[in-house]
Design a protein around this motif. Structure first.
Motif, PDB file in Angstrom:
ATOM      1  N   ILE A   1       0.859  -1.189   0.000  1.00  0.00           N
ATOM      2  CA  ILE A   1       0.000   0.000   0.000  1.00  0.00           C
ATOM      3  C   ILE A   1       0.900   1.247   0.000  1.00  0.00           C
ATOM      4  CG2 ILE A   1      -1.862   1.228   1.167  1.00  0.00           C
ATOM      5  CD1 ILE A   1      -2.643  -1.559   0.211  1.00  0.00           C
ATOM      6  N   SER A   2       0.748   2.073  -1.016  1.00  0.00           N
ATOM      7  CA  SER A   2       1.568   3.285  -1.083  1.00  0.00           C
ATOM      8  C   SER A   2       0.834   4.501  -0.521  1.00  0.00           C
ATOM      9  CB  SER A   2       1.984   3.569  -2.538  1.00  0.00           C
ATOM     10  OG  SER A   2       0.839   3.720  -3.369  1.00  0.00           O
ATOM     11  N   GLU A   3      -0.496   4.498  -0.586  1.00  0.00           N
ATOM     12  CA  GLU A   3      -1.292   5.606  -0.052  1.00  0.00           C
ATOM     13  C   GLU A   3      -2.613   5.068   0.466  1.00  0.00           C
ATOM     14  OE1 GLU A   3      -1.996   9.203  -2.281  1.00  0.00           O
ATOM     15  OE2 GLU A   3      -0.124   8.951  -3.398  1.00  0.00           O
ATOM     16  N   VAL A   4      -3.138   5.736   1.498  1.00  0.00           N
ATOM     17  CA  VAL A   4      -4.485   5.439   1.998  1.00  0.00           C
ATOM     18  C   VAL A   4      -5.262   6.752   1.993  1.00  0.00           C
ATOM     19  CG1 VAL A   4      -5.890   4.515   3.869  1.00  0.00           C
ATOM     20  CG2 VAL A   4      -3.601   3.574   3.459  1.00  0.00           C
TER      21      VAL A   4
ATOM     22  N   LEU B   1     -11.480  -6.114   8.318  1.00  0.00           N
ATOM     23  CA  LEU B   1     -11.440  -5.516   9.651  1.00  0.00           C
ATOM     24  C   LEU B   1     -11.791  -4.026   9.596  1.00  0.00           C
ATOM     25  CD1 LEU B   1      -8.328  -7.065  11.449  1.00  0.00           C
ATOM     26  CD2 LEU B   1     -10.684  -7.102  12.251  1.00  0.00           C
ATOM     27  N   SER B   2     -11.266  -3.335   8.596  1.00  0.00           N
ATOM     28  CA  SER B   2     -11.555  -1.906   8.439  1.00  0.00           C
ATOM     29  C   SER B   2     -13.046  -1.682   8.185  1.00  0.00           C
ATOM     30  CB  SER B   2     -10.721  -1.321   7.298  1.00  0.00           C
ATOM     31  OG  SER B   2      -9.340  -1.479   7.536  1.00  0.00           O
ATOM     32  N   THR B   3     -13.606  -2.499   7.301  1.00  0.00           N
ATOM     33  CA  THR B   3     -15.034  -2.384   7.008  1.00  0.00           C
ATOM     34  C   THR B   3     -15.873  -2.615   8.256  1.00  0.00           C
ATOM     35  OG1 THR B   3     -14.680  -3.143   4.738  1.00  0.00           O
ATOM     36  CG2 THR B   3     -16.910  -3.322   5.606  1.00  0.00           C
TER      37      THR B   3
ATOM     38  N   THR C   1     -17.214   1.774   1.461  1.00  0.00           N
ATOM     39  CA  THR C   1     -16.723   1.178   0.213  1.00  0.00           C
ATOM     40  C   THR C   1     -15.206   1.342   0.171  1.00  0.00           C
ATOM     41  OG1 THR C   1     -18.768   1.701  -0.968  1.00  0.00           O
ATOM     42  CG2 THR C   1     -16.809   1.283  -2.306  1.00  0.00           C
ATOM     43  N   ILE C   2     -14.494   0.241  -0.068  1.00  0.00           N
ATOM     44  CA  ILE C   2     -13.034   0.273  -0.132  1.00  0.00           C
ATOM     45  C   ILE C   2     -12.599  -0.241  -1.507  1.00  0.00           C
ATOM     46  CG2 ILE C   2     -10.876  -0.553   0.872  1.00  0.00           C
ATOM     47  CD1 ILE C   2     -12.306  -0.856   3.525  1.00  0.00           C
TER      48      ILE C   2
ATOM     49  N   ILE D   1     -10.877   4.822   0.468  1.00  0.00           N
ATOM     50  CA  ILE D   1     -11.961   4.445   1.384  1.00  0.00           C
ATOM     51  C   ILE D   1     -13.037   5.516   1.322  1.00  0.00           C
ATOM     52  CG2 ILE D   1     -12.563   3.882   3.767  1.00  0.00           C
ATOM     53  CD1 ILE D   1      -9.632   3.092   4.194  1.00  0.00           C
ATOM     54  N   TYR D   2     -14.239   5.134   0.949  1.00  0.00           N
ATOM     55  CA  TYR D   2     -15.341   6.086   0.780  1.00  0.00           C
ATOM     56  C   TYR D   2     -16.338   5.914   1.920  1.00  0.00           C
ATOM     57  CZ  TYR D   2     -13.387   6.445  -3.926  1.00  0.00           C
ATOM     58  OH  TYR D   2     -12.545   6.622  -5.001  1.00  0.00           O
TER      59      TYR D   2
END
Length: 848
Positions: free
Chosen positions: A285-288, A346-348, A361-362, A380-381
């Motif tokens: 992952i380069s950006e979140v 887990l994030s959801t 929504t990811i 992540i929306y």
């Protein structure tokens, strides 16, 4: 004799009705009704569910050999519309006569009424059409059996079937299976073209489901495919799918052995009109990017403000409405980590649990700035829920004390109240109800009422004065709830005011295990009308009244032959204290028991408790009927208040309790264990089992446990052969109106099955009792004295009816006293096993 004749006549009538039912009524003369399937594997009959479920066509369902649903279907008139019309065709004058009283349109509509059409539609849809023998289905069942055994390593399996048509228009099918010798796995090797995946596979190769020496089973190959996919996709293999896992099976070497080659090809993708392949890469992952107020209707030119916090980019329309940490704490996708389905899920889950956003929504996309194409960006929306919410509801209720009730509630909620994704809710509630068990001198139907208000403030983290992340990491989805409540009950016995407050921590170890820790749980119970005690607890009053008559108490204490309440009762007890009346030793013991119980149940209670509970459930979803649940709880009350009392230099003397705010506080320790197990036998047949054990031991400032923390037995969710509070303690014959104790053991088993449609039935056995132990009760019939006291375990059994309304189940149970430990006769078993002595229980949802 008359009752016996009535029963015999009823059974004969039922028998005639059932015999008159013709199972062949809807079976065409050229067809046969399937009555039985029999499966024989290697000359042995097999009835296990996993094998019988392979058969496509099954006989009609039955209950005790009675094909009830088939009978219902046969009773229905399938051509009811034409039957209705034909009676007017045959008799036109009848149509004219009815049209004089009703319009022609109304007469025609009668054909669609319940009596002409509705009842037959109900019977048809509720019933079950006859299971007519179909040879195509039989052949499909044979092939399905063959496929099942083939997939379990019996590559030389042979299947056949025989149809027994010796009975007129009826048939039985016998399936024969000869499995042969199973194939075993010999050698296992791998061919993984992508070096990155090959190295990743070897890190968990020992966990493979496919191992040399095991019998060949297709389920192992499917499980291994899923295991590999999960492992790869949790460690960076963004483009990997289960379809890339294939197996080459070699059985040509004989000796009933197979060689397995697990093959994983390179990644294939379309580019223009051609298909290309390349080795799989592991992506980091380069950006979140987190879009905090996303709206799918927004256009791309909506201006957004960017806030960078701890390697996260948060975008908002204008000023960010949340503290950044409140959101980033809920996101497990981090910059520099490998792509992971687990972190995504887990994030959801955590973001949803905040209750301030809709389901998130990811999405992932390749990082255009990475020339090696080994980095992806996570977007992540989040769509905000309304900040304010308002709710209301009305319910019809049934409980262990309240036979019928109507309750209503109003609630108001605020989301993100402190900009940290906190939620606040305030709710008011009211209830009116009816209870036949309570003092009701005016014979009012609605003799129960209460109202209250509750407030709850929820934090999506552990609210503590020190950092708890190392003890309870955010992967456990921790939360803290602060609650305050007040309720007031009127016309329920003594009338009560109840003040509550709690600080509760909730967190999960994994999908199946949850924890709850109450740092403090405070309850203050104030009895508003203690003088009404002897109106409510009639058994205590009758015993006291009989003693007053026995010892010729002052006639001024009586009215219409009974002690007046409360003045006459108090005067009589005062005479006992002043030795104006001197009872016998046995009667003195009875009086002490009555006075002690009255004092305990009319005193105000202050409970300051701390408790910890664990719940482990394997239930996957609402429809899972093959699971177990284990719950345990430990609670300690009064220690903190005892410390305060000691600091205030309260010494406490014999018979005098220490107090806080002039109220004697309760001190006890309590432990509970509960185990629930469900076995799913398919076709809506379930065996459910529940066991429970609980013990509360008073000490220090208390010689007994508060009524609200004690145990009772009986009722619709306990031993259904006894009414609530009417069983125990021990074999004491339930001498009090509301019998309770501080030790309880209970176990129940219930077999649930379907009658038809949404109607279900149950057969159950309930056992258990309550006892006194380590407290101030001395009656040997009520006290638990070791294993020999288990002979006082009550047993109830019976049957129940259920109707599934989807959102809840309406339940009626009939309980019969099977073993009554308080029965003084020599016949404790089945003495009152009859309908006049049965107990009717009405409840909502299943008892356990």
């Amino acid at each position: 004799m008359r009752n016996a004749s009535t029963k015999i006549s009823l059974f004969i009538l039922i028998g005639i009705i059932l015999v008159a039912c013709n199972t062949l009524k809807r079976v065409p003369k050229s067809k046969r009704l399937l009555t039985k399937n029999e499966i024989v594997v290697n000359d042995k009959k097999v009835n296990t569910e996993n094998i019988t479920s392979l058969i496509y066509q099954k006989p009609n369902t039955s209950i005790g050999g009675i094909h009830l649903r088939l009978y219902l279907y046969n009773w229905a008139k399938l051509n009811h519309d034409s039957i209705y019309k034909s009676k007017f065709i045959k008799d036109p004058e009848k149509y004219k006569h009815q049209s004089k009283w009703l319009s022609a349109k109304q007469v025609n509509r009668l054909g669609n009424s319940f009596w002409y059409a509705g009842i037959h539609e109900f019977l048809r849809t509720t019933g079950e059409p006859p299971s007519i023998l179909d040879k195509k289905s039989t052949e499909k069942s044979r092939l399905r059996l063959k496929s099942h055994y083939f997939n379990n390593g019996y590559f030389n399996v042979k299947t056949s079937y025989e149809i027994d048509s010796s009975r007129i228009r009826k048939a039985k099918i016998k399936y024969n299976v000869i499995t042969g010798k199973p194939y075993m796995i010999d050698s296992v090797r791998t061919t993984i073209q992508s070096p990155a995946l090959d190295s990743l596979y070897k890190t968990q190769q020992a966990n493979s489901f496919i191992k040399s020496g095991k019998q060949y089973q297709i389920a192992d190959f499917d499980n291994e495919k899923n295991r590999i996919t999960t492992h790869f996709r949790n460690n960076g293999a963004f483009y990997f799918q289960p379809t890339y896992v294939n197996y080459a099976i070699d059985t040509l070497n004989g000796n009933y052995k197979t060689n397995v080659n697990l093959k994983i090809d390179n990644y294939s993708f379309s580019e223009g009109d051609s298909t290309k392949t390349q080795p799989f890469n592991l992506y980091k992952i380069s950006e979140v990017n987190i879009y905090t107020d996303y709206n799918s209707k927004d256009t791309s030119d909506v201006a957004e403000k960017k806030t960078t916090f701890s390697n996260f980019n948060l975008f908002s329309k204008g000023k960010l409405k949340y503290k950044p940490k409140a959101i980033t704490n809920a996101v497990f996708i981090t910059k520099g980590s490998y792509f992971s389905d687990l972190r995504t899920n887990l994030s959801t889950r955590y973001l949803t649990n905040l209750k301030v956003f809709n389901y998130p929504t990811i999405r992932y996309k390749l990082d255009p700035n990475d020339s090696l194409s080994r980095s992806i960006i996570a977007d992540i929306y989040l769509t905000q829920r309304e900040k304010f919410s308002f709710g209301y509801g009305i319910d019809f209720t049934h409980s262990n004390i309240q036979d019928f009730g109507i309750s209503g509630s109003l609630s108001f909620g605020i989301r993100n109240i402190f900009n940290g994704a906190e939620t606040f809710e305030i709710a008011t509630r009211g209830n009116i109800g009816s209870s036949k068990d309570l003092a009701n001198p005016n014979n009012q139907f609605f003799n129960v009422s209460d109202y209250g208000v509750d407030m709850k403030l929820n934090f999506p983290r552990i609210f503590m004065f020190f950092n708890t992340d190392k003890i309870i990491p955010k992967s456990m989805i921790p939360s803290t709830a602060l609650t305050l409540g007040f309720s007031k009950q009127k016309n329920i016995g003594l009338d009560k005011e109840n003040f509550t407050g709690a600080m509760t921590y909730n967190f999960t170890l994994n999908r199946t295990t949850t924890f709850r820790f109450d740092l403090f749980n405070i309850q203050y119970v104030k009895n508003i009308n203690p003088d009404n005690y002897f109106n409510v607890y009639q058994s205590s009053f009758l015993a006291l009244n009989n003693l007053a008559i026995k010892y010729n108490a002052n006639p001024g204490y009586f009215e219409d032959g009974e002690l007046t309440i409360p003045s006459g009762v108090k005067s009589f007890l005062n005479d006992i204290d002043q030795n104006t009346i001197i009872p016998s030793t046995e009667d003195s013991k009875t009086l002490r028991s009555i006075v002690e119980r009255a004092g305990r149940l009319t005193e105000n209670n202050l409970i300051f408790a701390t408790n910890f509970s664990v719940s482990k459930s394997t239930k996957k979803d609402l429809y899972d009927e093959n699971f177990h649940v284990f719950r345990s709880k430990i609670e300690s009350a009064g220690n903190f208040l005892s410390l305060l009392a000691n600091l205030s230099k309260q010494t406490g003397t014999q018979g005098v309790n220490k107090t806080i705010f002039e109220v004697a506080y309760s001190q006890y320790i309590k432990g509970e264990l509960e185990y629930v197990k469900h076995w799913d036998f398919k076709r809506k047949k379930v065996l459910a089992f529940r066991s429970f054990a609980g013990l509360a031991v008073p000490y220090g400032n208390s010689v007994s446990v508060p009524f609200s923390r004690s145990y009772f037995a009986g009722g619709s969710n306990d031993n259904r052969a006894w009414q609530s509070y009417s069983l125990g303690p021990g074999r004491s014959s339930a001498v009090n109106d509301f019998n309770e104790a501080n030790f309880k053991i209970a176990a129940s088993a219930e077999f649930r099955f379907n009658f038809f449609g949404k109607f279900n039935g149950a057969l159950f056995v309930d056992s258990g009792n309550i006892w006194n132990v380590f407290d101030n009760i001395e009656d040997e019939k009520s006290v638990f004295k070791g294993l020999k006291s288990l002979q006082d375990t009550a047993v109830g059994s019976g049957f129940g009816l259920r109707y599934d309304l989807s959102f809840f189940v309406f339940r009626i149970d009939f309980g019969f006293k099977t073993y009554n430990p308080s029965d003084t006769s020599n016949k404790k078993w089945f003495r009152d096993y009859n309908f006049p002595n049965s107990v009717l229980n009405i409840g909502i949802n299943y008892p356990f």
